[in-house]
Design a protein around this motif. Structure first.
Motif, PDB file in Angstrom:
ATOM      1  N   ALA A 109       0.817  -1.180  -0.137  1.00 54.55           N
ATOM      2  CA  ALA A 109      -0.553  -0.023   0.221  1.00 54.55           C
ATOM      3  C   ALA A 109       0.667   1.313   0.288  1.00 54.55           C
ATOM      4  O   ALA A 109       0.598   2.438  -0.677  1.00 54.55           O
ATOM      5  CB  ALA A 109      -1.264  -0.147   1.150  1.00 54.55           C
ATOM      6  N   VAL A 110       1.557   1.091   0.724  1.00 56.15           N
ATOM      7  CA  VAL A 110       2.457   2.586   1.000  1.00 56.15           C
ATOM      8  C   VAL A 110       3.504   2.840  -0.149  1.00 56.15           C
ATOM      9  O   VAL A 110       3.657   3.549  -0.818  1.00 56.15           O
ATOM     10  CB  VAL A 110       3.591   2.287   2.194  1.00 56.15           C
ATOM     11  N   LEU A 111       3.889   1.582  -0.905  1.00 62.77           N
ATOM     12  CA  LEU A 111       5.177   1.801  -2.151  1.00 62.77           C
ATOM     13  C   LEU A 111       3.829   2.096  -3.172  1.00 62.77           C
ATOM     14  O   LEU A 111       4.653   3.122  -3.836  1.00 62.77           O
ATOM     15  CB  LEU A 111       6.213  -0.080  -2.582  1.00 62.77           C
ATOM     16  N   MET A 112       3.026   0.975  -3.357  1.00 59.61           N
ATOM     17  CA  MET A 112       1.974   2.259  -4.288  1.00 59.61           C
ATOM     18  C   MET A 112       1.557   3.496  -4.668  1.00 59.61           C
ATOM     19  O   MET A 112       1.637   3.970  -5.501  1.00 59.61           O
ATOM     20  CB  MET A 112       0.760   0.714  -4.945  1.00 59.61           C
ATOM     21  N   ALA A 113       1.409   3.833  -3.262  1.00 60.06           N
ATOM     22  CA  ALA A 113       0.495   4.859  -3.047  1.00 60.06           C
ATOM     23  C   ALA A 113       2.132   6.107  -3.548  1.00 60.06           C
ATOM     24  O   ALA A 113       1.551   7.474  -4.519  1.00 60.06           O
ATOM     25  CB  ALA A 113       0.219   5.716  -1.623  1.00 60.06           C
ATOM     26  N   VAL A 114       3.291   6.543  -3.417  1.00 59.68           N
ATOM     27  CA  VAL A 114       4.470   6.431  -3.189  1.00 59.68           C
ATOM     28  C   VAL A 114       4.833   7.137  -4.131  1.00 59.68           C
ATOM     29  O   VAL A 114       5.709   7.774  -4.757  1.00 59.68           O
ATOM     30  CB  VAL A 114       4.903   6.404  -2.480  1.00 59.68           C
ATOM     31  N   SER A 115       4.242   6.200  -5.103  1.00 60.45           N
ATOM     32  CA  SER A 115       5.647   6.154  -6.876  1.00 60.45           C
ATOM     33  C   SER A 115       5.128   7.180  -6.970  1.00 60.45           C
ATOM     34  O   SER A 115       6.468   7.199  -7.790  1.00 60.45           O
ATOM     35  CB  SER A 115       4.309   4.479  -7.636  1.00 60.45           C
ATOM     36  N   PRO A 116       4.680   7.817  -7.835  1.00 61.35           N
ATOM     37  CA  PRO A 116       4.386   9.205  -8.681  1.00 61.35           C
ATOM     38  C   PRO A 116       5.582   9.694  -8.199  1.00 61.35           C
ATOM     39  O   PRO A 116       6.319  10.302  -8.035  1.00 61.35           O
ATOM     40  CB  PRO A 116       2.808   9.426  -8.210  1.00 61.35           C
ATOM     41  N   THR A 117       5.849   9.826  -6.387  1.00 62.02           N
ATOM     42  CA  THR A 117       5.926  11.024  -6.099  1.00 62.02           C
ATOM     43  C   THR A 117       7.831  10.417  -5.901  1.00 62.02           C
ATOM     44  O   THR A 117       8.248  11.420  -6.236  1.00 62.02           O
ATOM     45  CB  THR A 117       6.023  11.099  -4.285  1.00 62.02           C
ATOM     46  N   LEU A 118       8.011   9.660  -6.310  1.00 61.79           N
ATOM     47  CA  LEU A 118       9.580   8.373  -6.452  1.00 61.79           C
ATOM     48  C   LEU A 118       9.520   8.826  -7.890  1.00 61.79           C
ATOM     49  O   LEU A 118      11.060   9.257  -8.406  1.00 61.79           O
ATOM     50  CB  LEU A 118       9.332   7.270  -5.777  1.00 61.79           C
ATOM     51  N   LEU A 119       8.891   8.354  -8.853  1.00 57.91           N
ATOM     52  CA  LEU A 119       8.818   8.857 -10.022  1.00 57.91           C
ATOM     53  C   LEU A 119       9.669   9.928 -10.398  1.00 57.91           C
ATOM     54  O   LEU A 119      10.161  10.783 -10.880  1.00 57.91           O
ATOM     55  CB  LEU A 119       8.063   8.612 -10.582  1.00 57.91           C
ATOM     56  N   GLY A 120       8.660  10.924  -9.642  1.00 56.74           N
ATOM     57  CA  GLY A 120       9.193  12.979  -9.740  1.00 56.74           C
ATOM     58  C   GLY A 120      10.547  12.543  -8.793  1.00 56.74           C
ATOM     59  O   GLY A 120      11.109  13.383 -10.214  1.00 56.74           O
TER      60      GLY A 120
END
Length: 469
Positions: free
Chosen positions: A65-76
């Motif tokens: 849940a945490v990794l999926m939610a944070v994916s776009p932030t990490l990508l940026g």
């Protein structure tokens, strides 16, 4: 959930690295690699004592849940730190999307084991039902992403929704002493709060988003820019009072050359096909300058048309004044709007045109199925006059060479010019092809020049363009 995440990953990658065969291959390979490793590790977890295994699965779902939610932030963040090119894209995809792909499949072997234990003597059918349920879930997740969540709520919220779906599985995993249950509830609530925050407060990847496009509208001095997946799609002068606007000069030099070529080559009442609506700059110029001209613009994404109407003043006014849905039986106007894939329209139309402009882009590249010999053979069959093509490539790059080879196979007269080269080594490559000689224009846009392209193999539907590397 896993397939929803995979499709959203390909969508959110586009504003940073474009969308092509290479980006989708990287995403699919990375996510499937994560699924494989997660299944293998989950098998070892399934062999542990029941309470331990359930605790591990709970932890895996929270991590998912945490990794999926944070994916776009990490990508940026990775893009901001300098990840560029094919190597940067591959590294970013692995670091951002691989961990969640591992954790999301960790519960699967335990689920299969529990199903088998619940029906002694019917192990085969139990395993088959679990595998079938997984396939049905994947199908549902793919449809949900492509048809519902990405078009309606955008990629950032879709990632958060994937995380929320993982957390919704937690109440079904009950095992262990009461104190451990209280601890689990605290962790679940904290993870849920984080996922909700990521979905609601996280910056959206796109100002305007559909399942096909990630659009931004920006103002740069006197210009209004339409940006699609990080690439400038179109531009207009913000005010008709701008001196260059009053002089009839278009903002983007490549559109200026295309318009000069159209204006020079066509008669007073042409019918012109534009494959790729974009900012509707050229159809607007054609209709404004020739009272008897007609244009048909094929744009795959209705969102692009709506954003142009709301944000690009000149094209928006032209669409409002003379645009019409070409599929309507009560069509009345001079700018026909077709929301369809360009290749599909070419295959199905029974209309004829005096000229055609091929200016369709997906991110920073032309869709592969629009730059094949079969596409241009169909164009030649329905277009009586010249055709014009806009590409983005290296000065003598493979895309430009392949399209040039197609045109030279079909037309006796072809010319090519190129614009200035960006720091990524690419620029606009413009081609014109005709059955009759193309007389030279009086001038070219600043920093544009005629160019020669090397011989190459013509792209076909079977062996086509694979995207920038």
């Amino acid at each position: 959930m896993g397939l929803t995440y995979e499709i959203a990953a390909g969508r959110v990658l586009a504003p940073f690295f474009g969308t092509s065969l290479l980006t989708w291959t990287s995403v699919i390979a990375t996510v499937l690699g994560g699924f494989s490793l997660g299944s293998a590790l989950g098998g070892f977890i399934a062999e542990r004592p029941r309470a331990v295994a359930l605790g591990n699965v709970r932890n895996a779902l929270v991590a998912t849940a945490v990794l999926m939610a944070v994916s776009p932030t990490l990508l940026g963040l990775f893009h901001a730190w300098g990840a560029r090119g094919t190597g940067g894209m591959l590294l970013t995809v692995i670091l951002v999307f691989f961990p969640a792909s591992v954790f999301v499949t960790l519960p699967s072997p335990l689920l299969a084991k529990l199903a088998i234990e619940a029906r002694p003597g019917r192990e085969g059918s139990s395993l088959g039902i679990v595998l079938a349920a997984g396939s049905v879930g994947a199908i549902f997740g793919a449809i949900l992403a492509g048809f519902v969540t990405l078009p309606l709520i955008g990629s950032t919220a879709t990632f958060a929704a994937c995380g929320a779906a993982a957390l919704l599985c937690l109440p079904f995993l009950r095992s262990g002493p009461a104190d451990r249950g209280e601890q689990n509830r605290v962790v679940s609530v904290a993870a849920g709060g984080f996922v909700a925050f990521a979905g609601l407060a996280g910056a959206p990847a796109c100002e305007y988003e559909s399942g096909l496009s990630c659009l931004h509208v920006a103002k740069s001095g006197p210009e209004v820019l339409l940006v699609s997946d990080g690439t400038i799609q179109a531009a207009e002068w913000a005010s008709a009072a701008e001196p260059k606007a009053a002089a009839g000069e278009l903002v983007l030099p490549y559109t200026q050359w295309l318009w000069n070529r159209l204006d020079h080559d066509l008669g007073p009442a042409p019918s012109v096909l534009f494959v790729g609506g974009g900012g509707y700059t050229l159809p607007t110029e054609l209709i404004a300058s020739r009272p008897e001209a007609r244009a048909t613009a094929v744009e795959i994404d209705p969102l692009v048309t709506h954003v142009v109407q709301d944000n690009l003043p000149r094209a928006g006014q032209m669409i409002a004044r003379t645009g019409y849905d070409e599929a309507s039986e009560a069509a009345a106007g001079r700018l026909g709007l077709v929301h369809a894939d360009g290749r599909v329209y070419l295959n199905e139309t029974d209309r004829r045109f005096d000229a055609a402009v091929m200016d369709a882009f997906s991110s920073g590249s032309v869709p592969a199925h629009l730059v094949t010999l079969e596409t241009f053979e169909r164009l030649r069959g329905i277009v009586d006059g010249p055709i014009y093509v806009n590409l983005i490539d290296k000065p003598d790059g493979p895309l430009a060479r392949g399209v040039n080879a197609i045109l030279r196979e079909l037309y006796p007269h072809v010319e090519a010019i190129r614009g200035p080269i960006s720091d990524r080594g690419r620029g606009n490559i413009l081609l014109a092809a005709s059955r009759t000689p193309l007389t030279a224009l009086d001038s070219l846009p600043e920093d544009y020049q005629y160019t020669q392209l090397s011989d190459a193999r013509a792209f076909t539907d079977d062996r086509g363009w694979v995207g920038h590397r």
